[in-house]
Design a protein around this motif. Structure first.
Motif, mmCIF file in Angstrom:
data_model
loop_
_atom_site.group_PDB
_atom_site.id
_atom_site.type_symbol
_atom_site.label_atom_id
_atom_site.label_comp_id
_atom_site.label_asym_id
_atom_site.label_seq_id
_atom_site.Cartn_x
_atom_site.Cartn_y
_atom_site.Cartn_z
ATOM 1 N N UNK A 20 38.332 31.562 41.787
ATOM 2 C CA UNK A 20 38.194 31.903 40.271
ATOM 3 C C UNK A 20 38.520 33.599 40.267
ATOM 4 N N UNK A 21 39.689 33.840 39.744
ATOM 5 C CA UNK A 21 39.766 35.353 39.804
ATOM 6 C C UNK A 21 40.063 35.806 38.401
ATOM 7 N N UNK A 22 40.125 37.022 38.003
ATOM 8 C CA UNK A 22 40.606 37.634 36.809
ATOM 9 C C UNK A 22 42.018 37.660 36.395
ATOM 10 N N UNK A 23 42.934 37.525 37.626
ATOM 11 C CA UNK A 23 44.253 37.410 37.295
ATOM 12 C C UNK A 23 45.097 36.755 38.663
ATOM 13 N N UNK A 24 46.249 36.597 38.426
ATOM 14 C CA UNK A 24 47.255 36.104 39.444
ATOM 15 C C UNK A 24 47.221 36.781 40.722
#
Length: 69
Positions: A20-24
């Motif tokens: 799970x990350x803030x952006x690609x």
């Protein structure tokens, strides 16, 4: 974010890695770093749930196959 779904593997040393990350870009960089060290079935894209922050990515790692770096 919603909980990460359970996955079952048949042999020791195999991993399912849910990111799970803030952006690609962050998710892909994390995956690339893992793939430099172990045999990894990589994902080509992330997924995003509308109206939820961030992105998710799933890759499969075989810890039995360490790559020489």
């Amino acid at each position: 974010m919603k909980p990460i779904n359970e996955a079952h593997l048949s042999e020791p040393g195999l991993l399912v890695v849910d990111v799970a990350a803030a952006d690609d870009e962050t998710a892909m960089v994390f995956q690339q770093e893992i793939a430099l060290r172990w045999a990894t079935a990589t994902a080509e894209r992330t997924s995003h749930v509308p109206d939820e922050p961030g992105v998710r990515l799933r890759c499969y790692v075989d810890l039995r196959q360490r790559l020489d770096t």
